[in-house]
Design an enzyme around this catalytic site. Structure first.
Site, PDB file in Angstrom:
ATOM      1  N   HIS A 307      -7.730   6.472 -10.434  1.00 42.47           N
ATOM      2  CA  HIS A 307      -6.322   6.100 -10.354  1.00 42.47           C
ATOM      3  C   HIS A 307      -5.612   6.640 -11.582  1.00 42.47           C
ATOM      4  O   HIS A 307      -6.196   6.665 -12.664  1.00 42.47           O
ATOM      5  CB  HIS A 307      -6.181   4.563 -10.287  1.00 42.47           C
ATOM      6  N   ASP A 364      -7.160   1.544  -2.176  1.00 47.32           N
ATOM      7  CA  ASP A 364      -7.222   2.220  -0.882  1.00 47.32           C
ATOM      8  C   ASP A 364      -8.635   2.471  -0.391  1.00 47.32           C
ATOM      9  O   ASP A 364      -8.831   2.797   0.775  1.00 47.32           O
ATOM     10  CB  ASP A 364      -6.418   3.523  -0.932  1.00 47.32           C
TER      11      ASP A 364
END
Ligand code: ACO
Length: 428
Positions: A307, A364
């Protein structure tokens, strides 16, 4: 005395103000640097650049903290409804019962879309990606509500536009799905909650009553809350920058949907399941894929890992991992793709390459797993993300307008050819 930064350029010293946020985040204000010195700063991907001051979401990537308007994401995901969180993000405070009733009623009243929009659905290829449909449909709402195009519209008009877009996005998303399946469209049922209504439009049939499974409904509510805002990410920045030209809210949201579609952003949840299916079909074990992800000459990346801002853990991933386990248990799902996900997570988390780079499963990685368990088709995953992220986009747009931010227009460092004369085509 307030802190300042000093910079020396061509032997001359410039003093730059330092801005401090409410959580002690510090930034050097370079807004006057170019006019004073002729220099600009360069920062591809804006990794070190704050584009605005914002009071919506606080995110501490190092410590895995995420708060909406000061409220920890863990508490909101546990206790709130999605529309309550939408109100919080847009208005700044949690609603009391009367305020929430007003907000929910107003949104519920606007769930239908203009019947003429059916013709758009007929024109799309049946296998059209729903994100392409959704982005176009949301942009086209501005043509049905032309008053939204007036940058000097009243506060009531702006409010109405916000409620309309929140109300209609799930209806359009479900219609895109039904269109893709060749199934008849199921109209909104205003007697249901926001999430229940979406589920019945997706999975119901006009011929029978749809029974909402509370486990599925709770998981959906949680997922939408976890995605509701994430400060200045790619799609939120896109919404703000499009809105900064005074383009209408529908167009700005449509652009946000387009930005979200990419596999490095919201499209990652679809990419995760596709990757897991590829690994399963390959049948060659997991190590090969982990090695591919580590190989710099190979463009393959482990989707759902890493991320931009969370370098220790993604707090949303913690909550969603538990929700994924609960949903799989409650629905009694036994899916080999989901088994691969668990094994891959275990292998990557132990691997030095991933440990050294702070690469952990992001939200996700797990959201795709839950959506699959809920029966949502893979190419609708990013649509689900868009429904969740909508209040955040609206809140970011509203803040940008209220702060009177200038049009977003970055500078560049030109590296092309120097001045040269046009050469006639016969001499080239
Ligand atoms: N698999 C393998 N290696 C990776 C991965 C990955 N998923 N992610 C990052 N790396 C490596 C990079 O190759 C780089 O290695 P290096 O230092 O040896 O060159 C290092 O980790 C840092 O990566 P960057 O690309 O510089 O990190 P950045 O912050 O620019 O990218 C991103 C973040 C785009 C999320 C990246 O981790 C990625 O591509 N992940 C996969 C896609 C994904 O899951 N996206 C969803 C993000 S969450 C969301 O949008 C809600």
């Amino acid at each position: 005395m307030s802190e300042t930064a000093r910079i020396i350029l061509d032997g001359k010293e410039y003093e730059l103000p330092v801005i401090v946020g409410t959580e002690d985040e510090k930034a050097i204000d370079i807004s006057k640097l170019r006019s004073a010195s002729g220099y600009i700063t360069i920062d591809p991907g804006f990794k070190n650049t704050g584009s605005c001051k914002s009071a919506i979401t606080y995110l501490d990537g190092e410590n895995g903290i995420l708060r909406y308007r000061g409220y920890p994401i863990e508490q909101l995901a546990e206790k709130a409804s999605f529309l309550e969180v939408a109100y919080l993000l847009i208005k700044g405070d949690l609603p009391n019962q009367k305020e929430l009733d007003w907000f929910v009623n107003s949104i519920t009243k606007h769930t239908l879309v203009h019947e003429d929009m059916k013709r758009f659905f007929e024109a799309f290829p049946t296998d059209a990606h729903p994100m392409g449909i959704l982005s176009s449909m949301i942009a086209s709402l501005s043509t049905f509500y032309p008053e939204s195009q007036n940058p000097n519209r009243s506060i009531e008009d702006v409010e109405l536009t916000m409620h309309r877009v929140i109300a209609k996005l799930p209806t359009l998303a479900a219609q895109a799905y039904k269109n893709n399946m060749g199934h008849p469209v199921v109209y909104p049922n205003n007697g249901l909650s926001y999430t229940e209504n979406f589920l019945q439009m997706m999975f119901g049939l006009p011929t029978e009553d749809y029974k909402v499974n509370p486990v599925v409904n709770d998981a959906l509510n949680k997922l939408l809350i976890l995605h509701a805002d994430h400060e200045q990410n790619c799609s939120a920045s896109t919404v703000r920058i499009v809105g900064s030209s005074q383009a209408n809210l529908y167009s700005a949201i449509s652009a946000g949907i387009a930005a979200l579609w990419g596999p490095l952003h919201g499209g990652a949840n679809q990419a995760v399941i596709e990757m897991l299916e590829t690994i399963k079909n390959d049948g060659g074990g997991l190590q090969k894929w982990v090695d591919k992800a580590k190989d710099k000459s190979d463009s393959f990346r482990l989707m759902g890992f890493g991320h931009r801002v969370y370098k220790n853990f993604d707090p949303r991933a913690k909550i969603i991992k538990k929700a994924a386990d609960d949903v799989l248990d409650a629905l009694g799902i036994d899916d080999p793709v989901l088994e691969i996900a668990k094994e891959l997570e275990a292998v990557a988390l132990k691997d030095q390459y991933f440990v050294d780079r702070g690469l952990y499963p992001n939200v996700d990685f797990y959201s795709g797993i839950i959506y699959r368990a809920l029966g949502i088709p893979t190419d609708m995953f990013t649509v689900m993300f868009a429904i969740g992220r909508l209040p955040g986009w609206i809140a970011q747009w509203k803040e940008m307008v209220e702060m009177g931010e200038p049009i977003g227009r970055p500078r560049q460092v030109y590296t092309g050819a120097n001045d040269r004369n046009y050469v006639d085509i016969s001499n080239r």
